[in-house]
Enzyme design. Structure first.
Site, short mmCIF file in Angstrom:
data_model
loop_
_atom_site.label_atom_id
_atom_site.label_comp_id
_atom_site.label_asym_id
_atom_site.label_seq_id
_atom_site.Cartn_x
_atom_site.Cartn_y
_atom_site.Cartn_z
N SER A 124 -10.43 -9.95 -4.75
CA SER A 124 -10.88 -10.49 -6.03
C SER A 124 -10.37 -9.70 -7.23
CB SER A 124 -12.41 -10.47 -6.04
OG SER A 124 -12.91 -10.66 -7.34
N GLU A 126 -12.13 -8.99 -9.56
CA GLU A 126 -13.22 -8.07 -9.94
C GLU A 126 -12.86 -6.63 -9.59
OE1 GLU A 126 -16.66 -8.24 -11.32
OE2 GLU A 126 -15.49 -9.80 -12.26
N TYR A 148 -20.30 -5.34 -6.12
CA TYR A 148 -19.45 -6.38 -5.54
C TYR A 148 -17.97 -5.97 -5.64
CZ TYR A 148 -16.77 -10.73 -5.24
OH TYR A 148 -15.82 -11.68 -4.93
P1 NAP Z 1 -19.15 -18.81 -2.03
O1 NAP Z 1 -19.19 -20.23 -2.48
O2 NAP Z 1 -20.24 -17.88 -2.45
O3 NAP Z 1 -19.07 -18.81 -0.43
C1 NAP Z 1 -19.31 -17.67 0.32
C2 NAP Z 1 -19.53 -18.07 1.76
O4 NAP Z 1 -19.83 -16.89 2.55
C3 NAP Z 1 -20.70 -19.03 2.00
O5 NAP Z 1 -20.27 -19.99 2.92
C4 NAP Z 1 -21.77 -18.13 2.60
O6 NAP Z 1 -22.67 -18.80 3.45
C5 NAP Z 1 -20.90 -17.19 3.42
N1 NAP Z 1 -21.59 -15.96 3.83
C6 NAP Z 1 -22.31 -15.12 3.05
N2 NAP Z 1 -22.78 -14.10 3.79
C7 NAP Z 1 -22.35 -14.30 5.06
C8 NAP Z 1 -22.50 -13.59 6.27
N3 NAP Z 1 -23.21 -12.46 6.35
N4 NAP Z 1 -21.89 -14.06 7.39
C9 NAP Z 1 -21.20 -15.22 7.34
N5 NAP Z 1 -21.02 -15.95 6.22
C10 NAP Z 1 -21.59 -15.49 5.09
O7 NAP Z 1 -17.77 -18.13 -2.48
P2 NAP Z 1 -16.36 -18.82 -2.88
O8 NAP Z 1 -16.34 -19.00 -4.36
O9 NAP Z 1 -16.08 -19.96 -1.98
O10 NAP Z 1 -15.38 -17.61 -2.58
C11 NAP Z 1 -14.80 -17.43 -1.29
C12 NAP Z 1 -14.40 -15.98 -1.11
O11 NAP Z 1 -13.47 -15.62 -2.11
C13 NAP Z 1 -15.53 -14.97 -1.25
O12 NAP Z 1 -15.25 -13.89 -0.38
C14 NAP Z 1 -15.45 -14.50 -2.68
O13 NAP Z 1 -16.02 -13.22 -2.82
C15 NAP Z 1 -13.96 -14.51 -2.87
N6 NAP Z 1 -13.47 -14.74 -4.24
C16 NAP Z 1 -13.91 -15.80 -4.95
C17 NAP Z 1 -13.40 -16.03 -6.22
C18 NAP Z 1 -13.85 -17.22 -7.03
O14 NAP Z 1 -13.56 -17.24 -8.24
N7 NAP Z 1 -14.44 -18.24 -6.44
C19 NAP Z 1 -12.39 -15.19 -6.73
C20 NAP Z 1 -11.95 -14.13 -5.94
C21 NAP Z 1 -12.48 -13.92 -4.68
P3 NAP Z 1 -24.07 -19.43 2.94
O15 NAP Z 1 -23.73 -20.84 2.57
O16 NAP Z 1 -24.95 -19.29 4.12
O17 NAP Z 1 -24.50 -18.59 1.77
O1 F7E Z 2 -19.35 -14.75 -14.68
C1 F7E Z 2 -20.43 -14.16 -18.18
C2 F7E Z 2 -20.59 -13.01 -17.19
O2 F7E Z 2 -20.77 -15.18 -12.67
C3 F7E Z 2 -18.23 -14.86 -15.52
C4 F7E Z 2 -17.16 -14.66 -8.60
O3 F7E Z 2 -16.59 -15.78 -7.97
O4 F7E Z 2 -15.27 -14.43 -10.06
C5 F7E Z 2 -16.67 -14.59 -10.04
O5 F7E Z 2 -17.31 -13.48 -10.67
C6 F7E Z 2 -18.51 -14.20 -16.87
C7 F7E Z 2 -19.15 -12.80 -16.77
O6 F7E Z 2 -18.23 -14.95 -12.45
C8 F7E Z 2 -23.56 -15.98 -18.09
O7 F7E Z 2 -21.19 -11.88 -17.84
C9 F7E Z 2 -22.24 -15.16 -19.61
O8 F7E Z 2 -18.50 -11.94 -17.66
O9 F7E Z 2 -19.16 -16.97 -13.44
P1 F7E Z 2 -19.45 -15.54 -13.27
P2 F7E Z 2 -17.68 -13.46 -12.23
O10 F7E Z 2 -18.73 -12.45 -12.41
O11 F7E Z 2 -16.43 -13.33 -13.04
C10 F7E Z 2 -14.76 -13.27 -9.39
C11 F7E Z 2 -13.26 -13.29 -9.47
C12 F7E Z 2 -15.31 -13.11 -8.02
O12 F7E Z 2 -14.65 -12.60 -7.13
C13 F7E Z 2 -16.76 -13.40 -7.83
O13 F7E Z 2 -17.07 -13.62 -6.46
O14 F7E Z 2 -19.48 -15.00 -17.56
N1 F7E Z 2 -21.68 -14.90 -18.40
N2 F7E Z 2 -23.39 -15.82 -19.44
C14 F7E Z 2 -22.47 -15.41 -17.44
N3 F7E Z 2 -22.34 -15.42 -16.10
C15 F7E Z 2 -23.31 -16.05 -15.38
N4 F7E Z 2 -23.18 -16.12 -14.03
N5 F7E Z 2 -24.41 -16.60 -15.99
C16 F7E Z 2 -24.57 -16.61 -17.35
O15 F7E Z 2 -25.55 -17.12 -17.87
#
Ligand code: NAP
Ligand code: F7E
Length: 331
Positions: A124, A126, A148
């Protein structure tokens, strides 16, 4: 013969799009889901006759080994994680166990069952956190700002280490934020899209948000799962940054979303410090040159298209929902 893929986290946003993508490519798809007392397979129910669902948990190595022995995949996509950043301060140990150590459990299971299996790790942006340079590439040093981000940095390094120690085909995809109508309601983009739809339909009167100045490089999840697959089709394993190369603020997302339904955001948005984070990531911007040049990956969906698609899907969804479901909203 069809290739076999195993996707952990198949019930998540990316898991559901990746399963659709792999099925369209002719793969035999297997998905791993952890056991929960209530059903959490809403994003993949439409695919249930097309792939095989297994129970397993990144906290339990034996479940991973058993699953790999049973499925014998050509490719493993490790998408499972505790992925919501704010929860990582409330549950830092759990987040480290799943999002960090879980990667080692999966890699080690692959190493011992069949080390020729290709492995994708969902890393990520992050990890860049308090950014050391802008835009961020594969060479940018990490400075994670949340438990995270720290856990993901561990997952990245252990993936590289298993590749270098054991000659495994293991890739770390450093993906910037990617969103869709299937995004969890707690993430800011879906929270905004859903609230805009609810306000437009007269179901809500305000939207409470945290830091409107935070900036992200937002793309569409469907584009990003294609990049994951591309990484596993190369001659040699490597790590890639995946993002659009464009950065927008939360405020801009809000403006476009409200504007799309003909409303003035300033009349509805309330800034609530409850949503501020102990340590914020102010801005993230990808330099996706390597992914473009080596993989041929380019995103297809623009920022404005993404915002509008998310608002439209929530409007449609709410308009067709039963009255009880309409009362459900994120805190
Ligand atoms: P998500 O919607 O939160 O999906 C995460 C999945 O992991 C869910 O299916 C969850 O199952 C499963 N999980 C959680 N804990 C587990 C465990 N102990 N054993 C097995 N499965 C488990 O995340 P996403 O947005 O699809 O992202 C997919 C991956 O990419 C994640 O690793 C995330 O950190 C990473 N990532 C996401 C982004 C983004 O912007 N979306 C960017 C960079 C990296 P449940 O349904 O049971 O909760
Ligand atoms: O926040 C700001 C908050 O929770 C984005 C995950 O998929 O992307 C995701 O992480 C921004 C932050 O995503 C609210 O402070 C303002 O700066 O949508 P988010 P994230 O933290 O960037 C990365 C790449 C991952 O890997 C992660 O798994 O938005 N923000 N107001 C808020 N955020 C939330 N959630 N809620 C608010 O009300």
């Amino acid at each position: 013969m069809s290739k076999i893929a195993l996707v952990t986290g198949i019930s998540g946003q990316d898991g559901s799009y990746l399963a659709e993508f792999l099925l369209a490519k002719g793969y035999e798809v297997h998905g791993m889901m952890r056991r929960t007392s209530t059903k959490s397979s809403g994003r993949i129910d439409h695919l249930k006759d097309k792939f095989t669902l297994h129970e397993g948990d990144l906290l339990d190595s034996t479940s991973l080994t058993r699953l790999l022995e049973q499925v014998r995949p050509d490719e493993v996509y490790n998408l499972a994680a505790q992925s919501f950043v704010p929860v990582s301060w409330e549950q830092p140990i759990f987040t480290s166990e799943v999002t960090g150590l879980g990667v080692t459990r999966m890699l080690d299971a692959v190493l011992h069952v069949d080390k020729s299996t290709r492995f994708y790790q969902a890393s990520s942006s992050e990890m860049f956190g308090k950014v050391r340079e802008s835009p961020q590439s594969e060479a940018t040093p990490f400075y994670p700002r949340s438990p995270y981000g720290v856990a993901k940095a561990y997952g990245h390094h252990i993936t590289v280490n298993y590749r270098e120690s054991y000659g495994m085909y293991a890739c770390s995809g450093i993906l910037f934020n990617h969103e869709s109508p299937r995004r969890g309601l707690e993430f800011v983009t879906r929270k905004i899209a859903n609230a805009v739809a609810r306000i437009k339909l007269g179901l809500d009167e305000e939207l409470r948000l945290g830091n409107l100045d935070a900036k992200r490089d937002w793309g569409h999840a469907r584009d990003y799962v294609r990049a994951m697959w591309m990484m596993l089709q190369q001659d040699a394993p490597d790590d890639y940054v995946v993002g659009t190369g464009e950065m927008h603020s939360v405020r801009e997302f809000v403006e476009i979303a409200f504007d799309h339904v003909g409303l003035d955001w300033q009349e509805y948005v309330v800034v609530d410090p409850k949503f501020y984070r102990p340590a914020e990531v102010d801005q993230l911007l990808a330099n996706p040159t390597k992914a473009r040049e080596k993989l041929g990956w380019v995103p297809k969906v623009t920022f404005e298209e993404l915002v509008r698609e998310m608002v439209d899907k929530d409007l449609d969804g709410l308009a067709t929902k039963k009255p009880l479901d309409m009362k459900l909203k994120v805190a």
